[in-house]
Design a protein around this motif. Structure first.
Motif: not given
Length: 283
Positions: A23, A111-112, A169-172, A212, A214, A259-261
């Motif tokens: 990410n 993850d982050e 997946a990971e997002k925010n 992912a 978006s 990815t996340m982006n």
């Protein structure tokens, strides 16, 4: 069908190599050497650093190699005798920890927060060693299992039970899980389930290996090279997606990484990227 116009970012191609993107948009490419395996890590600036592991492991048996978000460790997951093995290395290459993942591990996500999330297939969910029927597990990087109640909370809100976990997946700050009982996506953190999307369209049925998120919706990848978009309004039909270069030629996809982006594609002509922020380039 939708078309993505992608930008070429690398010319070098390594057929059959391990390829991963995290990410932070760092790319990981593996080559097999005489004494082990060697990873090239390419960051957004184009700088390349190397990392070597002195084990003879075929590239096709590598499940994950990724640097932690704090840059202090490297997580390496590989398959050996039908088991997933995890090794955690310090930044200077010293092995810090090694452990095995449970039977039936089907997907994973670092993850982050330096948690390793592991989704289970039906084999693992209904295994005698998993009496609680957990579908997704959360490990620290020293191999300790963290307590979560994802499946219990899904049951409490009358969401479909997980029969097979396909992708994570990971997002925010949230983890998203794509799973089978029809097709369902659940968003959660370590403590709570936040939202569930139930996609009833039979066209969505099938086994997917990447996910992912978006503004456009949920991107799903099948067999590493087939890409689709579930619109944010999940009542709308799924859209098949094809990838093209800037001159309008369809890419011959060898591998896709979500990815996340962004979406990354390895083709026979190079490595390509499409950013989620460039929504005007969907046709």
């Amino acid at each position: 069908m939708k078309k993505l116009i992608m930008n070429k970012i690398q010319k070098v191609i390594n057929d059959g190599c391990f390829f991963h993107v995290d990410n932070h948009e760092r790319m990981y490419i593996c080559k097999k050497g005489n004494t082990g395996i060697s990873f090239s890590i390419i960051d957004l600036s184009g700088d390349i650093q190397g990392f070597e592991i002195n084990e003879q492991i075929p590239c096709e048996d590598i499940i994950l190699f990724q640097q932690s978000s704090d840059d202090r460790r490297y997580v390496f997951i590989y398959s050996k005798m039908y088991e997933y093995k995890v090794k955690v290395f310090s930044a200077d290459g010293k092995e810090e920890c090694a452990f095995s993942l449970p039977s039936g591990a089907s997907c994973n996500l670092l993850d982050e927060k330096q948690n390793l999330w592991v989704g289970l297939s039906d084999e693992g969910i209904y295994d005698d060693e998993n009496p609680s029927g957990h579908s997704v597990l959360c490990f620290t990087l020293d191999g300790q299992l963290k307590e979560t109640h994802i499946d219990q909370q899904l049951s409490e809100i009358y969401a479909p039970a997980v029969d097979d976990c396909y992708a994570l997946a990971e997002k925010n700050g949230l983890i998203y899980m794509l799973y089978y009982s029809d097709t369902v996506i659940a968003a959660f953190d370590e403590a709570d389930v936040k939202r569930v999307w139930i996609i009833s369209d039979k066209e969505y049925s099938g086994v997917y290996d990447q996910l992912a998120v978006s503004d456009d919706g949920f991107w799903i990848c099948k067999d590493e090279h087939s890409l689709s978009l579930i619109p944010a309004d999940v009542s709308l039909p799924k859209q098949e997606v094809k990838c093209y270069d800037s001159e309008g030629h369809e890419l011959s996809i060898q591998q896709l990484r979500l990815t996340m982006n962004a979406i990354y594609a390895i083709s026979d002509s190079g490595i390509y990227k499409w950013d989620f922020s460039k929504r005007e380039k969907i046709k």
